[in-house]
Design an enzyme around this catalytic site. Sequence first.
Site, PDB file in Angstrom:
ATOM      1  N   HIS A  19       0.839  -1.202   0.000  1.00  0.00           N
ATOM      2  CA  HIS A  19       0.000   0.000   0.000  1.00  0.00           C
ATOM      3  C   HIS A  19       0.874   1.252   0.000  1.00  0.00           C
ATOM      4  O   HIS A  19       0.623   2.206  -0.744  1.00  0.00           O
ATOM      5  CB  HIS A  19      -0.894   0.058   1.247  1.00  0.00           C
ATOM      6  CG  HIS A  19      -1.934  -0.991   1.339  1.00  0.00           C
ATOM      7  ND1 HIS A  19      -2.147  -1.720   2.484  1.00  0.00           N
ATOM      8  CD2 HIS A  19      -2.845  -1.437   0.436  1.00  0.00           C
ATOM      9  CE1 HIS A  19      -3.146  -2.558   2.294  1.00  0.00           C
ATOM     10  NE2 HIS A  19      -3.586  -2.411   1.050  1.00  0.00           N
ATOM     11  N   LYS A  43     -17.138  -5.690   7.368  1.00  0.00           N
ATOM     12  CA  LYS A  43     -16.009  -6.572   7.079  1.00  0.00           C
ATOM     13  C   LYS A  43     -15.306  -7.025   8.360  1.00  0.00           C
ATOM     14  O   LYS A  43     -14.329  -7.749   8.295  1.00  0.00           O
ATOM     15  CB  LYS A  43     -14.991  -5.854   6.186  1.00  0.00           C
ATOM     16  CG  LYS A  43     -15.360  -5.803   4.719  1.00  0.00           C
ATOM     17  CD  LYS A  43     -14.190  -5.244   3.934  1.00  0.00           C
ATOM     18  CE  LYS A  43     -14.291  -5.593   2.478  1.00  0.00           C
ATOM     19  NZ  LYS A  43     -13.123  -5.123   1.727  1.00  0.00           N
ATOM     20  N   ARG A  92      -2.071  -6.462  -7.783  1.00  0.00           N
ATOM     21  CA  ARG A  92      -0.943  -7.328  -7.443  1.00  0.00           C
ATOM     22  C   ARG A  92      -0.793  -8.450  -8.443  1.00  0.00           C
ATOM     23  O   ARG A  92       0.307  -8.883  -8.746  1.00  0.00           O
ATOM     24  CB  ARG A  92      -1.142  -7.936  -6.052  1.00  0.00           C
ATOM     25  CG  ARG A  92      -1.094  -6.936  -4.939  1.00  0.00           C
ATOM     26  CD  ARG A  92      -1.505  -7.613  -3.669  1.00  0.00           C
ATOM     27  NE  ARG A  92      -2.847  -8.171  -3.858  1.00  0.00           N
ATOM     28  CZ  ARG A  92      -3.783  -8.225  -2.949  1.00  0.00           C
ATOM     29  NH1 ARG A  92      -3.537  -7.798  -1.748  1.00  0.00           N
ATOM     30  NH2 ARG A  92      -4.966  -8.719  -3.202  1.00  0.00           N
ATOM     31  N   SER A 130      -3.250  -7.504   3.149  1.00  0.00           N
ATOM     32  CA  SER A 130      -3.525  -7.279   4.565  1.00  0.00           C
ATOM     33  C   SER A 130      -3.971  -8.575   5.235  1.00  0.00           C
ATOM     34  O   SER A 130      -3.597  -8.857   6.377  1.00  0.00           O
ATOM     35  CB  SER A 130      -4.613  -6.211   4.739  1.00  0.00           C
ATOM     36  OG  SER A 130      -4.150  -4.963   4.280  1.00  0.00           O
TER      37      SER A 130
END
Length: 163
Positions: A19, A43, A92, A130
Site C-alpha cells: 500500500h 467486514k 498485485r 492485509s
Amino acid sequence: MGVGSAIYPGSFDPLTSGHLDIIKRAAQMFSKVIVAVAANESKNPLFSTEERMEMIKKAVENLKGVEVRSLDGLLVDFARQENVFVVIRGLRAISDFEFEFQMALMNRRLEPRLETIFLTPQEEYTFLSSRIVKEVAKLGGDVTPFVPQHVAERLKARFHHLA
C-alpha cells in the site's frame, strides 16, 4: 510532484508496504493524494477506522500532498464531495484484475467523470495482502518485512493475548 488530485481508497486493515509503495508513487504523479480509509464495519476489521487512519498518517507524515480521510459510503459520492475524479487502485496479480475492472466500470457508470488508474506494486510486494499479514501476525510470525515498523508493533500488541 505531479498535478491534479487522486483518491486511493481501501480498507488498509492494516497498511502494508505494498500500500505504502502505491501511495508514494501516486504522490509523485499527483499534487494531492487522498488516502480514503473505508469505514465498512461489516467486514469486521481488526483495527477501527480511526486506528487505521492513525497508522497511515504516521507512515505518510513525510510525504507532501498526502491526506488521510475516512470513506463511509459510495466512492463516487466521496469523489463528488472532494471534486476529485481520479481513483488509484493497486493490482498485485491477474486475480485482482477482474474484480477491480468491474468496480472501475461500475464507478464510471455511477459517475461518468470518474477514471481509475491501476498501479502495480514493486515486485517484492506482489504477494502481500492485509489478510496474509494479519494471519502471519496472528500466528506469531515476524511481519516487519511487510509493514511499517509502527504497524508491526500494533499487530503484535493486538495479537499479544494469543502468544
